[in-house]
Design a protein around this motif. Structure first.
Motif, short mmCIF file in Angstrom:
data_model
loop_
_atom_site.label_atom_id
_atom_site.label_comp_id
_atom_site.label_asym_id
_atom_site.label_seq_id
_atom_site.Cartn_x
_atom_site.Cartn_y
_atom_site.Cartn_z
N LEU A 1 0.84 -1.21 0.00
CA LEU A 1 0.00 0.00 0.00
C LEU A 1 0.87 1.25 0.00
N THR A 2 0.40 2.28 -0.69
CA THR A 2 1.17 3.54 -0.69
C THR A 2 0.51 4.62 0.16
N ASN A 3 -0.56 4.27 0.87
CA ASN A 3 -1.24 5.35 1.61
C ASN A 3 -0.46 5.80 2.86
N GLY A 4 0.64 5.14 3.17
CA GLY A 4 1.52 5.64 4.23
C GLY A 4 2.60 6.55 3.66
N LEU A 5 2.60 6.71 2.36
CA LEU A 5 3.61 7.56 1.69
C LEU A 5 2.85 8.66 0.97
N ASN A 6 2.32 9.59 1.76
CA ASN A 6 1.37 10.55 1.18
C ASN A 6 1.74 12.00 1.51
N ARG A 7 3.05 12.25 1.47
CA ARG A 7 3.50 13.62 1.78
C ARG A 7 3.81 14.41 0.49
N ILE A 8 3.37 15.67 0.51
CA ILE A 8 3.81 16.60 -0.55
C ILE A 8 5.14 17.15 -0.06
N LEU A 9 6.22 16.85 -0.74
CA LEU A 9 7.54 17.19 -0.23
C LEU A 9 7.96 18.61 -0.59
N GLU A 10 7.48 19.09 -1.73
CA GLU A 10 7.88 20.44 -2.16
C GLU A 10 6.88 20.96 -3.20
N ILE A 11 6.49 22.22 -3.03
CA ILE A 11 5.79 22.89 -4.14
C ILE A 11 6.64 24.10 -4.46
N ASN A 12 7.24 24.10 -5.63
CA ASN A 12 8.16 25.18 -5.98
C ASN A 12 7.43 26.16 -6.90
N GLU A 13 7.08 27.31 -6.31
CA GLU A 13 6.28 28.28 -7.07
C GLU A 13 7.10 28.96 -8.15
N GLU A 14 8.38 29.18 -7.83
CA GLU A 14 9.24 29.92 -8.76
C GLU A 14 9.49 29.10 -10.04
N ASP A 15 9.80 27.82 -9.84
CA ASP A 15 10.11 26.97 -11.00
C ASP A 15 8.93 26.10 -11.42
N MET A 16 7.82 26.25 -10.76
CA MET A 16 6.56 25.61 -11.11
C MET A 16 6.67 24.08 -11.25
N TYR A 17 7.06 23.45 -10.16
CA TYR A 17 7.01 21.99 -10.10
C TYR A 17 6.71 21.59 -8.65
N ALA A 18 6.37 20.33 -8.48
CA ALA A 18 6.17 19.80 -7.12
C ALA A 18 6.84 18.44 -7.03
N VAL A 19 7.26 18.08 -5.83
CA VAL A 19 7.80 16.74 -5.59
C VAL A 19 6.90 16.08 -4.55
N VAL A 20 6.41 14.90 -4.89
CA VAL A 20 5.44 14.24 -4.01
C VAL A 20 5.78 12.77 -3.83
N GLU A 21 5.26 12.22 -2.73
CA GLU A 21 5.30 10.77 -2.57
C GLU A 21 4.13 10.17 -3.37
N PRO A 22 4.20 8.86 -3.68
CA PRO A 22 3.21 8.31 -4.61
C PRO A 22 1.79 8.20 -4.06
N GLY A 23 1.65 8.21 -2.71
CA GLY A 23 0.31 7.99 -2.16
C GLY A 23 -0.50 9.26 -1.95
N VAL A 24 0.01 10.41 -2.42
CA VAL A 24 -0.75 11.66 -2.27
C VAL A 24 -2.03 11.58 -3.12
N VAL A 25 -3.15 11.99 -2.52
CA VAL A 25 -4.43 11.94 -3.23
C VAL A 25 -4.50 13.10 -4.24
N THR A 26 -4.93 12.78 -5.45
CA THR A 26 -4.89 13.73 -6.57
C THR A 26 -5.57 15.07 -6.25
N ALA A 27 -6.82 15.03 -5.77
CA ALA A 27 -7.55 16.28 -5.55
C ALA A 27 -6.94 17.09 -4.40
N GLN A 28 -6.41 16.38 -3.39
CA GLN A 28 -5.78 17.12 -2.28
C GLN A 28 -4.54 17.85 -2.78
N PHE A 29 -3.80 17.18 -3.66
CA PHE A 29 -2.61 17.81 -4.25
C PHE A 29 -3.02 19.03 -5.08
#
Ligand SMILES: Cc1cc2nc3c(=O)[nH]c(=O)nc-3n(C[C@H](O)[C@H](O)[C@H](O)COP(=O)(O)OP(=O)(O)OC[C@H]3O[C@@H](n4cnc5c(N)ncnc54)[C@H](O)[C@@H]3O)c2cc1C
Length: 462
Positions: free
Chosen positions: A90-118
């Motif tokens: 299961l990946t629901n224990g790996l559900n952290r948004i690690l970075e949202i970079n506004e300047e360079d417009m990307y994000a780094v996430v773990e695989p269990g992050v829920v789409t709409a929450q992201f």
């Protein structure tokens, strides 16, 4: 190793509270959203750290244990049905948004992050993550990447693959493979991130995803156009595209689906309409006004009897909620709901609609049709009861006929739901024997013991 020893090894890696062996727990992870028989795994494990995910992968490989990664289990092709005696990770224990970079417009996430929450977190920073599968309130980003999920905005904004800048994944030996980067451009080595997209857990276990973000549109206008026939609605879709307008969303519903959705929530849909188009144009306010006016003109020229424009955000949300309700509403009608997503070139939408009508009449099947008409990706939904063996035979024939028709029109087996177990037997029909063998050779080199989500996409090992 004995079963007890193996369980202890998993517990040592993930913690005893994250290893499940009871029949009830295993049963909960024996099926997914596809209409396929369930298969009991031997064990379910929930790693909560990246290292634990890698160690679990290695342990499975060392012991030849089939491993199926599971996000929310909403895939519609059997991608998370485990192999008999295998391990569900299961990946629901790996559900952290690690970075949202506004300047360079990307994000780094773990695989269990829920789409709409992201997407909501990204929106709070004034940015936009467009892929919006109908399942977005529960589906995970890892599952979206592994299926290359699409959504309502696919027509203008593309699908998940268009937002994958990089994937860090565990190979079958539990070694970390890094691919892609945080830069807009990157041609360092093979495009392994691209290989991971739509790989359905068969080539590697995603640990982190680097996702592209874009600025949101400044303005949007949502419309509902009412048509006296599916033919008129589908010809309108072709005409809108032929007029070089690319709406953010261009969705279609037949009368059966309209009535079912209206019964489900009472959203105020016109139940007498033979067909509806739900359309949203977005962009610069002046462009939105121009395109909305042109869309209105094209709809009317193609026989629309009425065109309603959402006056505010609440009306706009109601339009899209009605569309998102289509599958859950249809699924309530009968014990078994088979949702297909064969996709055709957009100009062939009218012909595909006609073909679906013929198939439903010929085989006496109830088929509700809705979907992403603007991308040629309809979702004919067959309502049935799998226990009725005679009808089920006709359903299977109907599915074959839908695929035959789509392929004959230059289409594809799956626009967004993937191949999984459900469609692997059709893969050669769309591609070639050599394509299938190439994929099988690649899989056997990257996963020599065949433990990564066995049988999905390329079928059983010979
Ligand atoms: C009501 C409803 C509406 C839907 N609407 C849409 C839609 O509009 N568009 C669309 O494209 N799909 C849609 N789907 C299908 C489904 O939601 C998507 O395929 C979604 O991407 C699956 O996400 P998930 O988290 O549930 O993944 P799961 O079903 O758990 O897994 C899907 C696949 O991804 C693999 N996987 C998951 N995580 C990882 C990982 N970390 N590493 C490697 N592999 C991994 C799994 O092994 C499996 O093969 C819908 C489904 C439902 C039930």
């Amino acid at each position: 190793m004995t079963k007890e020893t193996i369980v202890k090894e998993f517990e040592a890696i993930a913690g005893a509270e994250n290893v499940m062996t009871s029949e009830t727990d295993r049963h909960a992870y024996s099926y997914d959203a596809a209409v396929l028989d369930s298969v009991m795994p031997a064990l379910v494990v929930r790693p909560r750290t990246s290292e634990a995910l890698g160690a679990v992968t290695k342990l499975c490989n060392d012991n030849g244990l089939p491993l199926t990664v599971r996000g929310a289990g909403t895939n519609l092709s059997g991608g998370t049905i485990p192999h008999p005696g295998g391990v569900v990770v299961l990946t629901n224990g790996l559900n952290r948004i690690l970075e949202i970079n506004e300047e360079d417009m990307y994000a780094v996430v773990e695989p269990g992050v829920v789409t709409a929450q992201f997407a909501a977190e990204v929106a709070k920073r004034g940015l936009f993550y467009p892929p919006d599968p109908g399942s977005q309130t529960v589906s995970t980003l890892g599952g979206n990447v592994a299926e290359n999920a699409g959504g309502l905005r696919g027509l203008k904004y593309g699908v998940t693959k268009d937002y994958v800048m990089g994937v860090d994944f565990w190979d079958v030996n539990g070694e970390m493979v890094k691919s892609g980067s945080r830069t807009v451009k990157c041609v360092t080595g093979y495009n392994l991130a691209g290989l991971m997209v739509a790989s359905e857990g068969t080539l590697g276990v995603f640990d982190k995803l680097i996702l592209k973000l874009v600025p949101p549109a400044q303005a949007a206008k949502s419309m509902m156009a009412i048509f006296p026939s599916m033919k008129a609605a589908s010809e309108t879709v072709a005409a809108i595209i032929a007029n070089k307008i690319v709406p953010a969303t261009l969705e279609m519903m037949d009368n059966f689906t309209i009535r079912t959705v209206e019964n489900f929530r009472g959203a105020g849909l016109p139940i007498d309409a033979a067909a509806l188009l739900l359309i949203e144009v977005d962009g610069h306010p002046a462009q939105v006004e121009d395109e909305a006016a042109m869309v209105e003109k094209i709809c009317k020229a193609n026989g629309a009897t009425e065109l309603k424009i959402a006056k505010d955000a609440a009306e706009r949300d109601a339009v899209w909620q009605a569309r998102r309700d289509a599958l859950p509403a249809l699924a309530k009608l009968k014990p078994t709901c088979v949702l297909e997503d064969a996709t055709v070139p957009r100009s062939k939408i009218p012909a595909m609609i006609e073909a679906l009508d013929e198939i439903s009449k010929k085989l006496d099947l109830t088929i509700g049709t809705f979907g992403h008409a603007g991308d040629g990706n309809l979702h004919p939904t067959i309502l049935t009861d799998k226990r009725d063996k005679t009808e089920w035979k006709r359903v299977e024939k109907g599915i074959d006929m839908i695929f035959d028709k789509a392929l004959a029109m230059g289409g594809t087996l799956s626009g967004e739901h993937g191949i999984g177990l459900a469609k692997s037997k059709y893969l050669e029909q769309e591609t070639s024997r050599a394509t299938l063998e190439y994929a099988r050779r690649m899989k056997s080199v990257l996963d020599p013991k065949g433990i990564l989500n066995p049988d999905k996409i390329v079928g059983p090992r010979s």
